[in-house]
Write a protein that holds these residues in place. Structure first.
Motif, PDB file in Angstrom:
ATOM      1  N   SER A  30       0.798  -1.226   0.000  1.00  0.00           N
ATOM      2  CA  SER A  30       0.000   0.000   0.000  1.00  0.00           C
ATOM      3  C   SER A  30       0.832   1.279   0.000  1.00  0.00           C
ATOM      4  O   SER A  30       0.422   2.282  -0.600  1.00  0.00           O
ATOM      5  N   TYR A  31       1.995   1.270   0.671  1.00  0.00           N
ATOM      6  CA  TYR A  31       2.693   2.528   0.905  1.00  0.00           C
ATOM      7  C   TYR A  31       4.160   2.578   0.508  1.00  0.00           C
ATOM      8  O   TYR A  31       4.727   3.666   0.415  1.00  0.00           O
ATOM      9  N   GLN A 165      -4.839  -0.471   5.173  1.00  0.00           N
ATOM     10  CA  GLN A 165      -5.739  -0.135   4.077  1.00  0.00           C
ATOM     11  C   GLN A 165      -6.982   0.644   4.492  1.00  0.00           C
ATOM     12  O   GLN A 165      -7.623   1.271   3.640  1.00  0.00           O
ATOM     13  N   PRO A 169      -4.965   5.323   5.931  1.00  0.00           N
ATOM     14  CA  PRO A 169      -5.275   6.406   4.982  1.00  0.00           C
ATOM     15  C   PRO A 169      -5.940   7.611   5.639  1.00  0.00           C
ATOM     16  O   PRO A 169      -5.859   8.724   5.125  1.00  0.00           O
ATOM     17  N   GLN A 262      -3.900  -2.698  -4.848  1.00  0.00           N
ATOM     18  CA  GLN A 262      -3.751  -1.995  -3.574  1.00  0.00           C
ATOM     19  C   GLN A 262      -2.880  -0.748  -3.732  1.00  0.00           C
ATOM     20  O   GLN A 262      -3.199   0.322  -3.209  1.00  0.00           O
ATOM     21  N   THR A 263      -1.779  -0.905  -4.466  1.00  0.00           N
ATOM     22  CA  THR A 263      -0.870   0.227  -4.648  1.00  0.00           C
ATOM     23  C   THR A 263      -1.435   1.252  -5.610  1.00  0.00           C
ATOM     24  O   THR A 263      -1.438   2.461  -5.335  1.00  0.00           O
ATOM     25  N   ASN A 266      -4.382   3.400  -4.496  1.00  0.00           N
ATOM     26  CA  ASN A 266      -3.960   4.472  -3.594  1.00  0.00           C
ATOM     27  C   ASN A 266      -3.685   5.749  -4.392  1.00  0.00           C
ATOM     28  O   ASN A 266      -4.126   6.845  -4.029  1.00  0.00           O
ATOM     29  N   LYS A 270      -6.195   9.169  -4.637  1.00  0.00           N
ATOM     30  CA  LYS A 270      -5.516  10.401  -4.233  1.00  0.00           C
ATOM     31  C   LYS A 270      -5.503  11.427  -5.364  1.00  0.00           C
ATOM     32  O   LYS A 270      -5.728  12.627  -5.128  1.00  0.00           O
ATOM     33  N   PRO A 276      -8.484  10.745  -1.172  1.00  0.00           N
ATOM     34  CA  PRO A 276      -7.611   9.682  -0.631  1.00  0.00           C
ATOM     35  C   PRO A 276      -8.214   8.953   0.558  1.00  0.00           C
ATOM     36  O   PRO A 276      -7.912   7.786   0.795  1.00  0.00           O
ATOM     37  N   TYR A 279      -9.919   5.586  -0.037  1.00  0.00           N
ATOM     38  CA  TYR A 279      -9.121   4.390  -0.318  1.00  0.00           C
ATOM     39  C   TYR A 279      -9.352   3.319   0.738  1.00  0.00           C
ATOM     40  O   TYR A 279      -9.298   2.122   0.448  1.00  0.00           O
ATOM     41  N   SER A 280      -9.645   3.748   1.945  1.00  0.00           N
ATOM     42  CA  SER A 280      -9.890   2.780   3.015  1.00  0.00           C
ATOM     43  C   SER A 280     -11.125   1.933   2.733  1.00  0.00           C
ATOM     44  O   SER A 280     -11.219   0.786   3.187  1.00  0.00           O
TER      45      SER A 280
END
Length: 466
Positions: A30-31, A165, A169, A262-263, A266, A270, A276, A279-280
């Motif tokens: 995710s990040y 996730q 966010p 997932q990536t 995001n 955003k 953004p 996204y959760s």
């Protein structure tokens, strides 16, 4: 030792193991790319090379760790559980360091730091994941109980992904004011590091509880000696295990799909939808079908078979994913809520494979025992894990490569409309292609259907009774 009749604590404890691993693994999907591009200032091309180098090392590290486990004599705590617990502590430390920015380093120093921390984390994740993935087949040899363990593992993984996730966010983004007076959401490295630190502590706690609640029941065949272990011979038999080979590719595409979406989602929420925080909801839409189908999975499996329901679900998910791309040509192109409805429907189709993939792993492991006469779960799962990591690499290297190709600039708070249009296309076309490939492999290439599994177990148990 009695191999059937596992209790709730076995299932719950087994689920906690994947929950502990996914807590940090979901951070990567995710990040990590965004942390590298937006916080450390690493270029997309450098990230791609980093991912490829890490997977080259995995080609050595994964089989080496699996063969080490299979060549060791069982301890008083079992063949797998001690290794899971031992590797969980450095895994948690590695996860924290991977998302920690040391102030004042140069661009090249940040890149070196990324190499060290990412590869170290990957090694520790291997140290946990290979014995954990091998553990289920040592807990029970009953097909229904194994299917239940697979579902509990998937539930544990789903819950483990929630902090990264759904919760994070809402916390890790900060509002900044642009030169033209408009506002934008940007990733806050300090907030991210604090969240990862808390998750790392929780990871250790979960693995300790997992160790205490689980129990290994399945022993090695009496004729099998760990001193006779031969890695090359095992790999040769695995290469002839066609269901194993096909399942490796299915799982590779599955994790590639999961990490890519997932990536990329995001970035999509955003930049494209400019929300953004929503996204959760993606995770809720993806995993809610799992909760809805979970009570009925046992009946569906007994009636139709694991392979059969997985193939049908993937076909449905592909159709929905194709509709997500066509959404761009409708008045709802910029409506995130319609997009989320389609994410939910696609998740409903994927649910069957997500819940049952680990039971399929146990099936191909049994087939391997039938071919070789030996139980070597560590090596089998290490090869399987490495192929899965190729999917992780494809997503990890593919996302920054795609972002670079469409002209995304991580240092810019606002992207051009041309970039945003290409971003939506990349977020829908690539997942559709991956789902189509999984559907074809599961439906037409994977041969261990309901009747074949029943015949396999008759042969295997017959051999054991001879």
């Amino acid at each position: 030792m009695e191999t059937h009749g596992i209790k709730f604590k076995d299932k719950f404890g087994y689920a906690l193991g994947d929950m502990g691993g996914i807590l940090s693994f979901s951070l990567v999907s995710s990040y990590l790319t965004m942390f590298y591009t937006d916080i450390l200032g690493i270029s997309a091309a450098s990230i791609t090379i980093l991912m490829l180098v890490a997977r080259i090392w995995d080609a050595v590290n994964d089989p080496m760790w699996g063969s080490f486990i299979d060549s060791r004599k069982p301890t008083k705590h079992g063949r797998f559980r001690p290794y899971i617990l031992g590797a969980s502590f450095p895994l948690a430390v590695g996860a924290f360091l991977m998302f920690f920015k040391i102030p004042g380093l140069s661009n090249s120093q940040y890149l070196i730091y990324a190499y060290i921390t990412y590869i170290f984390y990957g090694m520790m994740y291997t140290g946990v994941n290979i014995p954990y993935g091998s553990l289920a087949s040592a807990i029970t040899d009953d097909e229904v109980e194994r299917s239940s363990l697979s579902m509990w593992r998937s539930v544990g993984a789903g819950i483990g992904g929630l902090p990264a996730q759904i919760l994070m966010p809402l916390v890790v983004f900060t509002t900044v004011i642009n030169a033209d007076g408009s506002s934008s959401k940007v990733l806050d490295g300090n907030k991210l590091s604090l969240c990862v630190g808390a998750i790392s502590v929780l990871t250790i706690v979960l693995f300790i509880i997992h160790f205490r609640l689980t129990k290994e029941r399945i022993q090695l065949p009496p004729t099998q000696k760990t001193s006779d272990y031969n890695l090359l011979k095992t790999i040769k038999v695995l290469a002839k295990n066609k269901p194993f080979v096909v399942l490796c590719f299915i799982s590779m595409f599955l994790i590639c799909f999961q990490m890519y979406t997932q990536t990329f989602y995001n970035y999509l929420f955003k930049n494209y939808f400019e929300k953004p925080g929503l996204y959760s909801i993606v995770t809720i839409c993806t995993y809610l079908p799992m909760a809805l189908f979970l009570p009925f999975m046992g009946k569906l499996i007994r009636k139709f078979g694991k392979k059969e329901i997985c193939g049908a679900g993937l076909g449905f998910a592909f159709v929905i994913s194709a509709l997500m791309f066509l959404l761009r040509f409708t008045p709802f192109a910029h409506n995130p809520y319609v997009f989320l409805v389609l994410v939910f429907l696609s998740g409903a189709g994927q649910t069957f494979l997500v819940l049952e993939v680990w039971a399929l792993v146990m099936d191909v492991t049994d087939y391997q025992e039938l071919l070789s006469g030996r139980r070597e779960e560590g090596t089998t799962y290490s090869i399987y894990s490495f192929v899965r990591k190729l999917g992780q690499t494809a997503a990890g290297a593919g996302v920054p490569a795609v972002l670079g190709a469409i002209g995304y600039k991580g240092t810019q708070a606002v992207q051009s409309q041309q970039v945003l249009t290409k971003m939506f296309d990349a977020a829908t076309i690539v997942p559709s292609v991956i789902l189509l490939l999984m559907f074809i492999l599961t439906t037409f290439c994977y041969k261990l259907g309901k009747s074949e599994i029943e015949n396999l177990h008759k042969q295997l148990y017959g051999n054991k009774n001879d």
